[in-house]
Write an enzyme that holds these catalytic residues in place. Sequence first.
Site, PDB file in Angstrom:
ATOM      1  N   ASP A  12       0.864  -1.220   0.087  1.00 41.28           N
ATOM      2  CA  ASP A  12       0.064   0.060  -0.007  1.00 41.28           C
ATOM      3  C   ASP A  12       0.664   1.421   0.094  1.00 41.28           C
ATOM      4  OD1 ASP A  12       1.116  -0.142   2.486  1.00 41.28           O
ATOM      5  OD2 ASP A  12      -0.719   0.481   3.443  1.00 41.28           O
ATOM      6  N   ASP A  17       7.361   0.982   2.810  1.00 41.96           N
ATOM      7  CA  ASP A  17       7.077   0.085   1.513  1.00 41.96           C
ATOM      8  C   ASP A  17       8.167   0.351   0.629  1.00 41.96           C
ATOM      9  OD1 ASP A  17       4.161   0.852   2.685  1.00 41.96           O
ATOM     10  OD2 ASP A  17       3.646  -0.952   1.888  1.00 41.96           O
ATOM     11  N   ILE A 128       2.812  -6.315   2.874  1.00 41.66           N
ATOM     12  CA  ILE A 128       3.170  -5.010   3.414  1.00 41.66           C
ATOM     13  C   ILE A 128       2.370  -3.958   3.574  1.00 41.66           C
ATOM     14  CG2 ILE A 128       5.772  -5.409   3.741  1.00 41.66           C
ATOM     15  CD1 ILE A 128       5.943  -3.620   0.985  1.00 41.66           C
ATOM     16  N   ASP A 245       7.744  -2.131   7.448  1.00 40.62           N
ATOM     17  CA  ASP A 245       7.958  -3.018   6.330  1.00 40.62           C
ATOM     18  C   ASP A 245       8.999  -3.537   5.891  1.00 40.62           C
ATOM     19  OD1 ASP A 245       5.176  -2.739   6.248  1.00 40.62           O
ATOM     20  OD2 ASP A 245       5.311  -1.000   4.571  1.00 40.62           O
TER      21      ASP A 245
HETATM   22 CA    CA Z   1       2.647  -0.730   3.926  1.00 36.56          CA
END
Ligand code: CA
Length: 313
Positions: A12, A17, A128, A245
């Site tokens: 996301d 991330d 993640i 993440d």
């Molecule tokens: Ca994330």
Amino acid sequence: MSNKRKLLIDTDAGVDDAQAILLALTNPDVEVIGITCVDGNTNTHQVGLNVLRILQVVNRLDIPVYIGCTEPLLGDKKPSNEYHGVDGFGDVPDENAPDSSHLQTEHGVSALVRLSKEHEGEITLVCIGPLTNIAMAVRMDSKFGSRIKHCYIMGGNHEGKGNMTASAEFNFYADPEAAYVVLNQLKSPITMVTWETCENHPLSWEFYRRARGPDTPINNLLREVEKHSAKFAEDNEWGSFVTADELVMSCFLNSDVIKNSCDVYATVDTKGQYTCGQMVVDWKSFMKQPNNVTIITDIHQSKYEELLLGLNC
Ligand SMILES: [Ca+2]
């Protein structure tokens, strides 16, 4: 034939991330066969655009990016927090960013199911973001999980400590029903990095500055997109920089990072007045269920930091 480990990332994106995905893309032993996007830190379409920015930095726009679910399973979209900015990438747009024509037209969930068939038994899934796409894949094809080699998840909590509510971690809070489905019905081995493990292994600001010091294309992107979250952390007087993440991706990339873990049965509360989205761990086997997850409870900090520093070499 390639001996590289095949990886699918569900994200996301999200500033943490970004670093997690870059760790995977720059690892010589891993082949990223696709990236699926889900609603979470920002809307799903914007997640896709953010992923394209990451891929462009390492000249890997050949990796297919799929747009997945745009809402949680029940459609009850919850507000994100301010940490990632409105666009999930600290609100610092890049006018040279790739446009949406680089995104695949196939839906992310269809892609997950198809790729699991094309690479049966070979794919590791690293999740993640909220687990909506993965839960939908389970519903579309009940054998999806049995074709996945291993699933790593950043999400949930094993001591009941929340970061969005008193008791819920963001990814599970965003879609508790999806988290419930994945933990109980995916049926592949699942290894988790929970919020408490992240919180217990922060990076010092001194380390953070050292890691972001070298003037490289990767650092230039990360410095830009992290500006907003670093300021958020500073404004809220965080004594250190908590990563999430990146930590689960590091545990997948190098199992030496893992110091301690435990195998347990865990599920997710989807109805509690105060505990909706909390992971419930059956430490004493009251529920008489077989273990379904491995929770990483402790890591080797120096090995983790070594991996992060290696990102810019
Ligand atoms: Ca994330």
